[in-house]
Design a protein around this motif. Sequence first.
Motif, mmCIF file in Angstrom:
data_model
loop_
_atom_site.group_PDB
_atom_site.id
_atom_site.type_symbol
_atom_site.label_atom_id
_atom_site.label_comp_id
_atom_site.label_asym_id
_atom_site.label_seq_id
_atom_site.Cartn_x
_atom_site.Cartn_y
_atom_site.Cartn_z
ATOM 1 N N GLY A 1 25.540 27.161 126.329
ATOM 2 C CA GLY A 1 26.442 28.181 126.847
ATOM 3 C C GLY A 1 25.888 29.588 126.747
ATOM 4 N N THR A 2 26.347 30.447 127.648
ATOM 5 C CA THR A 2 26.082 31.884 127.586
ATOM 6 C C THR A 2 27.428 32.581 127.480
ATOM 7 O OG1 THR A 2 24.036 31.852 128.866
ATOM 8 C CG2 THR A 2 25.276 33.918 128.840
ATOM 9 N N ARG A 3 27.573 33.359 126.436
ATOM 10 C CA ARG A 3 28.807 34.141 126.283
ATOM 11 C C ARG A 3 28.640 35.447 127.045
ATOM 12 N NH1 ARG A 3 32.692 33.977 122.369
ATOM 13 N NH2 ARG A 3 31.360 32.672 121.062
ATOM 14 N N LEU A 4 29.434 35.638 128.081
ATOM 15 C CA LEU A 4 29.380 36.867 128.873
ATOM 16 C C LEU A 4 30.550 37.757 128.481
ATOM 17 C CD1 LEU A 4 28.203 38.573 131.217
ATOM 18 C CD2 LEU A 4 29.781 37.352 132.734
ATOM 19 N N THR A 5 30.229 38.980 128.099
ATOM 20 C CA THR A 5 31.256 39.962 127.759
ATOM 21 C C THR A 5 31.126 41.132 128.719
ATOM 22 O OG1 THR A 5 31.145 39.350 125.415
ATOM 23 C CG2 THR A 5 32.209 41.440 125.963
ATOM 24 N N VAL A 6 32.187 41.380 129.459
ATOM 25 C CA VAL A 6 32.201 42.500 130.408
ATOM 26 C C VAL A 6 33.036 43.619 129.791
ATOM 27 C CG1 VAL A 6 32.746 43.245 132.748
ATOM 28 C CG2 VAL A 6 32.018 40.882 132.327
ATOM 29 N N PRO B 1 32.341 24.715 116.437
ATOM 30 C CA PRO B 1 32.367 26.186 116.464
ATOM 31 C C PRO B 1 31.166 26.809 117.185
ATOM 32 C CG PRO B 1 33.090 25.401 114.329
ATOM 33 C CD PRO B 1 32.645 24.184 115.099
ATOM 34 N N SER B 2 30.051 26.112 117.231
ATOM 35 C CA SER B 2 28.893 26.622 117.982
ATOM 36 C C SER B 2 29.172 26.688 119.476
ATOM 37 C CB SER B 2 27.677 25.714 117.745
ATOM 38 O OG SER B 2 27.918 24.422 118.300
ATOM 39 N N ARG B 3 30.240 26.013 119.917
ATOM 40 C CA ARG B 3 30.729 26.005 121.300
ATOM 41 C C ARG B 3 29.903 25.179 122.272
ATOM 42 N NH1 ARG B 3 33.893 31.102 123.239
ATOM 43 N NH2 ARG B 3 34.786 29.434 124.499
ATOM 44 N N THR C 1 35.296 18.388 112.542
ATOM 45 C CA THR C 1 36.128 19.553 112.869
ATOM 46 C C THR C 1 35.583 20.223 114.120
ATOM 47 O OG1 THR C 1 36.833 19.954 110.598
ATOM 48 C CG2 THR C 1 36.833 21.845 112.088
ATOM 49 N N ALA C 2 36.414 20.296 115.142
ATOM 50 C CA ALA C 2 35.969 20.807 116.448
ATOM 51 C C ALA C 2 37.145 20.813 117.417
ATOM 52 C CB ALA C 2 34.854 19.922 117.022
ATOM 53 N N MET C 3 36.903 21.373 118.581
ATOM 54 C CA MET C 3 37.819 21.221 119.711
ATOM 55 C C MET C 3 37.378 19.977 120.457
ATOM 56 S SD MET C 3 40.280 22.739 121.664
ATOM 57 C CE MET C 3 40.253 24.484 122.089
#
Lengths: 116, 115
Positions: A110-115, B41-43, B87-89
């Motif tokens: 994943g890439t967390r994008l914050t605008v 949590p690392s997603r 523990t996770a989603m």
Amino acid sequence: EPEVTQTPSHQVTQMGQEVILRCVPISNHLYFYWYRQILGQKVEFLVSFYNNEISEKSEIFDDQFSVERPDGSNFTLKIRSTKLEDSAMYFCASRLQGDSLPTEAFFGQGTRLTVV
Amino acid sequence: AQTVTQSQPEMSVQEAETVTLSCTYDTSESNYYLFWYKQPPSRQMILVIRQEAYKQQNATENRFSVNFQKAAKSFSLKISDSQLGDTAMYFCAWSGGTSYGKLTFGQGTILTVHP
């Protein structure tokens, strides 16, 4: 073990700026996907890509979005003019082509994008 | 359009106990796949288990098993001998019809394993 790699892990951008999110799918995979997950919400499909063209896209994937596979390894998602509501986690996924049955998709980190 | 519903926003379980996460779906397709993905949590999204709709036998993967009720359109995940690392989603997902490969996800269930 082969894996899908996404860069960067976190991108902060000013509203109205263009961003490009990059993905390197697993090398022998043929189908590619982008999903997004707004914080605390479910994962939503954006677009699928096969044979160098979009095979399906969701309502979210409007004219501000585009995808490209510029070479044999990278798969990119471009957001032309970012909005605050584009802030989300963006996941790239890839999968093999099954004969008639689908194989599972493998996701990048994943890439967390914050605008801002 | 396909829908996937997870009615349990949060669940908790004691370490070593068993927990079941619920998922229902709606589809008019006859051929499809169902999946459970784990998001720690690392997603990162990690595939836990998958089930082919044409198979009557429930899928199992070590401590993880499913209860697939096709007529009821129900697909629950059972985690045995729960571990802190569980523990996770957890997301239930559907794929099929003309869009094989495209996943439709449920809202997710946050599972917390307590020591």
